[in-house]
Design an enzyme around this catalytic site. Structure first.
Site, short mmCIF file in Angstrom:
data_model
loop_
_atom_site.label_atom_id
_atom_site.label_comp_id
_atom_site.label_asym_id
_atom_site.label_seq_id
_atom_site.Cartn_x
_atom_site.Cartn_y
_atom_site.Cartn_z
N ARG A 82 -1.14 -9.37 12.87
CA ARG A 82 -1.69 -8.26 12.07
C ARG A 82 -2.54 -8.78 10.93
NH1 ARG A 82 3.78 -5.83 11.13
NH2 ARG A 82 2.87 -4.69 9.40
N LYS A 119 0.85 -1.21 0.00
CA LYS A 119 0.00 0.00 0.00
C LYS A 119 0.88 1.25 0.00
CE LYS A 119 -2.14 -0.78 3.93
NZ LYS A 119 -1.64 -2.09 4.34
N ARG A 162 11.05 -6.38 5.05
CA ARG A 162 10.99 -4.90 5.05
C ARG A 162 12.11 -4.29 5.88
NH1 ARG A 162 4.72 -3.08 5.32
NH2 ARG A 162 4.79 -3.83 7.46
N ARG A 187 11.32 -2.78 11.46
CA ARG A 187 10.26 -2.34 12.37
C ARG A 187 10.01 -3.40 13.43
NH1 ARG A 187 5.28 -0.47 8.60
NH2 ARG A 187 4.15 -1.58 10.24
N ARG A 192 -9.53 1.29 8.75
CA ARG A 192 -9.16 -0.10 9.01
C ARG A 192 -10.30 -0.87 9.65
NH1 ARG A 192 -3.41 0.61 9.10
NH2 ARG A 192 -2.25 -1.29 9.45
#
Ligand SMILES: Nc1ncnc2c1ncn2[C@@H]1O[C@H](COP(=O)(O)OP(=O)(O)O)[C@@H](O)[C@H]1O
Length: 287
Positions: free
Chosen positions: A233, A66, A178, A222, A144
């Site tokens: 998540r 996204k 990531r 992260r 969300r």
């Protein structure tokens, strides 16, 4: 700009979800409006679409891309990219304990932060943008939940919702790959994905998105990109955010986009799906 909406018809399986959303809508609209007085009173975005830039939302599971595509598109269209995850991380970096402690616990467990915090951060960001003369936006990571979508709907016209899709095993690999540059804040991915086709899904390959040499030694991961937290998540996305897709599908605003691969394959196809490919050709010809 040409009409940009491509509409996906609701499947019969999604009708019960739509009904759930609509029931929720009627029972929660009043409660949602109480969340933030700014949202209750401010109607800055109720402008004729001809007099403003696009007001789009990007939906999709953690790791789907996204941020990557919303940020590219925002540069392409000249509108701000507003990511609530970034707003939360900025808040964490700038606030001291006890707020930051409570907030980081929630984020690091992969849970959603409270609507009150999110609405406050988002409304402050929109207000600051408005003061600077910004017009339009691409929202990423918001709404969300159906409650957030209903509240947004109460004050802002959303033109189009892009729903990015990718296989769950690839999502996990992407999240684990990531990295972020601790100095410039750039987002990268060290995962080299080569998932074979299975259960009717085509195979998918994505090259790593490596940082420039000067960022290499400053890469951080992260705290919420561990396998356990990413799985949580994804679970929360399926439970709380999937119904948001049905909500927008029922309003005929949802554009489904299955990513065919990495950026080189996906970006031109996304522009095509948004009827922006000719716009790009005109821009390149004019440059
Ligand atoms: N709209 C929202 N509502 C509640 N919590 C949010 C929202 N947006 C971001 N957050 C919080 O910030 C975290 C990071 O968000 P984000 O960067 O969008 O992650 P992801 O990679 O999972 O899409 C989320 O896990 C959640 O704790």
């Amino acid at each position: 700009m040409a009409a940009l909406k491509r509409i996906s018809k609701p499947s019969s399986a999604s009708f019960s979800n739509i009904a759930r959303c609509l029931n929720f809508y009627s029972s929660s609209a009043a409660a949602a409006a109480e969340i933030n007085p700014y949202f209750q009173t401010h109607n800055f975005a109720r402008k004729d679409p001809k007099d403003r830039n696009v007001q789009w939302v990007f939906l999709g599971c953690p790791g789907v891309g996204k941020g990557t595509y919303a940020s590219r598109l925002s540069k392409f269209l000249g509108v701000p990219h507003i990511a609530t995850g970034d707003l939360v991380r900025e808040e964490l970096a700038s606030s001291g304990p006890p707020l930051s402690t409570g907030l980081s616990e929630i984020v690091n467990q992969g849970k959603l932060v409270s609507d009150e915090i999110i609405f406050n951060l988002l409304s402050k960001r929109l207000e600051a943008g408005e003061a600077k003369g910004e017009s339009g936006f691409i929202l990423d990571g918001f709404p969300r939940t159906v409650k957030q979508a209903v509240t947004l709907e109460g004050v802002i016209d959303i033109d189009l919702v892009v729903n990015l899709k990718l296989r769950e095993d690839v999502l996990l690999e992407k999240c684990l790959g990531r990295r972020m540059c601790s100095q410039c804040g750039g987002n990268f991915n060290v995962a080299s994905i080569n998932a074979k086709g299975e259960n009717g899904h085509p195979g998918i390959s994505m090259a790593p998105l490596l940082p420039p040499p000067h960022c290499m030694s400053k890469l951080i991961t992260r705290a919420d990109d561990t396998e356990e937290v990413v799985k949580e998540r994804l679970r929360i996305y399926n439970e709380k955010s999937q119904p948001v897709e049905d909500f927008y599908r029922s309003q005929e605003k949802l554009l489904e986009f299955g990513l065919p691969g990495g950026i080189p394959e996906s970006w031109p196809k996304l522009l095509e799906a948004l009827n922006l490919d000719e716009y790009e050709e005109k821009q390149s010809a004019a440059a």
